[in-house]
Enzyme design. Structure first.
Site, PDB file in Angstrom:
ATOM      1  CE  LYS A 136       9.430 -12.580 -22.824  1.00 25.42           C
ATOM      2  NZ  LYS A 136       9.709 -13.653 -21.848  1.00 25.42           N
ATOM      3  CG  LEU A 185      13.710 -10.323 -21.320  1.00 28.93           C
ATOM      4  CD1 LEU A 185      13.915 -11.532 -22.231  1.00 28.93           C
ATOM      5  CD2 LEU A 185      12.502  -9.531 -21.745  1.00 28.93           C
ATOM      6  CB  SER A 211       9.702 -11.557 -18.795  1.00 27.34           C
ATOM      7  OG  SER A 211      10.091 -12.759 -19.441  1.00 27.34           O
ATOM      8  CB  SER A 235       8.974 -15.597 -18.367  1.00 24.08           C
ATOM      9  OG  SER A 235       9.865 -15.042 -17.436  1.00 24.08           O
TER      10      SER A 235
END
Length: 581
Positions: A136, A185, A211, A235
């Site tokens: 990420k 985020l 996210s 997320s």
């Protein structure tokens, strides 16, 4: 008088010019970032082409179809080389098969070729030897940016790898791509003004979630076999649900400490409004549960415990993961706060029946006081200062449309917020959108109030655990938000993520497993969906998920803190039973 007017006019003109120049600078920085990404993709495509010319007979589809555990075995025994596997996945991505459809990639990691050469020289093969891994955007990698979709993070390059990346490399993994995220985020719609909107590879009209949405899209599109995400409100679990993947949010401290995530100064740009009260967790995302277990086993090693002494030295317990003893499973199909679509409740009910038929004991469980958790505990943690820290993140930034409702709510004058609080407090249970989540939640007006707030979270955790233990539960089966929303809808339904947010507040390990797909019967039942009281937010949810026939449907599996192995073992049982059906 004329002189004063002329001075005022000149000042206004100068201010306008200054703002215009500021916008031009921002636009230039964004264009440079996108150009750098595109140039990196062209270089990688060229390197892939050179490899293809040297090794023309690679069975590309066969390699891409291998599960992680089997691929690892082939690499360990030498029947596949790390170079072949890396370039096969690079070709999948650089050929634009995934990125053109989804816009999931933020940047290739050119240093992956150096890591490849490094592991080829080593005598010792780690547990992830030769495995390409995507990470990420905000997880620190030396020589790369950690942008969080924010302009002020485009200037500073990471000086060293985060602990997570160091351990992955030590275990033989090859980080090869960084994936896109929503701005700041703080959203489950994966979009930012720099790199744009990421789409779901299973249906480009839908969101991949967030996210960790770039990770979800890349893995679901076949461009990565293992990815690392983060989770502070769902997320990891929401993209896994939306994209039909398995994902694990561990107990936050199990994989987290000094040097993780945003610990590097260059990444400390307010990307996550983290708090000790509701901590951020890093965790894996993959196509199956065995992949998650292998990743956790690789990460929970001596190398990590030495690099970050704040992480408890608890190795992965293979015995717990491999156990076949019957489980005592608590279950619920609604948390009483935001009723989910019929297909998500069906998934829990069918999984409950399958578990019962397999010899497990199922016990009804009702999570306590979810409105209180959402309105007071979670939102108050993040907006304790009335949203000032959140707004600071966007200073000098273009705000992504997906975040404008939250940003505008935070910009409301304090007096307006207080009036809204008084007027809307009686309707708080019904108000399931951003205005309630930000404007109506009371703030912490002193340090003492902040400490009291943290204490309230601890009290709730203790009460929840007591209820769990009174029922003698091993694990809990519950719903997760889904199926994938049509793009544009996540920003309208922040309150819909109560199913995942709960386990961030509790800091329990929680994972998502796909068990079904949306059927025509689900669509017919959705037409009758009324939600909580058939209000505008219930109708918005109905619009967000309609027309999703064939999209993945998942469930959520939960265990007590520090019991990731038990959570994974339960997820594996659910996965096996769902595949059997």
């Amino acid at each position: 008088t004329y002189a004063a007017l002329a001075l005022l006019g000149g000042s206004v003109a100068a201010l306008g010019l200054w703002k215009w120049l500021g916008k031009k600078r921002i636009q230039k920085k964004m264009e440079e970032a996108r150009r750098t990404r595109d140039e990196g993709m062209k270089k990688m495509a060229k390197a892939v082409q050179q490899f293809r010319e040297q090794v023309p007979r690679v069975q590309r589809d066969a390699i891409l179809s291998l599960p992680l555990v089997e691929l690892t075995g082939r690499l360990q025994e030498g029947s596949l080389s790390p170079r072949t596997v890396l370039y096969t996945y690079l070709e999948k991505v650089s050929a634009l098969e995934v990125t053109q459809q989804t816009n999931c990639l933020r940047h290739f990691i050119p240093e992956c070729e150096e890591q490849l050469q490094e592991i080829e020289r080593r005598k010792e093969k780690g547990l992830l030897y030769g495995i390409p891994v995507s990470i990420k955007d905000h997880i620190g990698h030396k020589g790369q940016l950690a942008t969080c979709g924010l302009m002020q993070c485009l200037d500073t390059v990471m000086e060293e790898d985060s602990v997570l990346v160091k351990v992955l490399k030590r275990q033989g993994a090859i980080p090869f791509a960084m994936t896109n995220v929503p701005q700041s985020l703080f959203s489950y719609e994966c979009s930012n003004p720099i790199f744009g909107q990421t789409l779901n590879p299973l249906d480009p009209q839908r969101s991949p979630g967030g996210s960790s949405g770039g990770e979800g899209a890349l893995i679901a599109g076949g461009g990565s076999i293992l990815g690392m995400g983060s989770d502070v409100g769902g997320s990891i679990r929401l993209p896994s649900s939306f994209c039909g993947l398995c994902g694990l949010k561990p107990t936050a401290e199990r994989l987290r400490g000094v040097g993780w995530g945003l610990a590097h100064p260059s990444a400390h740009c307010g990307c996550l409004l983290l708090s000790h009260a509701v901590p951020c967790a890093l965790g894996p995302m993959a196509r199956d549960v065995d992949s998650l277990a292998l990743c956790m086993k690789a990460l929970l090693c001596q190398e990590m415990f030495q690099l970050d002494p704040s992480v408890p030295p608890i190795p992965f317990n293979e015995e717990v993961y491999s156990s076949s003893a019957p489980l005592r499973v608590g279950y619920y199909d609604t948390d009483g706060y935001f009723p989910l679509p019929p297909c998500m409740r069906r998934a829990v009910q069918e999984t409950r029946s399958a578990l019962q038929a397999a010899g497990h004991q199922l016990v009804p469980f009702s999570p306590p006081r979810i409105p209180y958790v959402m309105n007071e505990l979670f939102m108050k943690t993040f907006f304790a200062d009335g949203g000032r820290a959140f707004l600071d993140v966007f200073t000098g930034n273009i705000v992504d449309p997906g975040l404008k409702p939250q940003v505008n709510s935070c910009k409301m004058p304090r007096l307006v917020k207080k009036l809204l609080t008084l007027l809307l407090k009686p309707l708080q249970f019904l108000l399931l959108l951003e205005l309630k989540d930000v404007a109506v939640i009371s703030t912490c007006r002193s340090v003492q109030e902040m400490w009291d707030h943290h204490h309230q979270i601890q009290v709730y955790r203790s009460q929840f655990i007591s209820q769990w233990q009174e029922l003698q539960l091993d694990v809990v089966l519950c719903p997760v938000l889904g199926p994938a929303f049509t793009t544009g809808y996540p920003r309208k339904l922040l309150g819909a993520v109560s199913s995942t947010m709960l386990y961030n507040v509790l800091n329990f390990p929680a994972g998502v497993v796909p068990v079904s797909t949306v059927t025509e019967a689900d669509e017919e039942e959705l037409k009758l969906y009324k939600g909580c009281c058939d209000d505008p937010w219930d109708r918005t949810l109905k619009q967000a998920v309609s027309g999703a026939v064939g999209m993945p449907v998942a469930v959520q599996c939960v265990a007590l803190p520090w019991q990731e192995e038990l959570c994974l073992r339960f997820m594996k049982e659910v996965e096996t039973l769902s595949r059997g059906r």
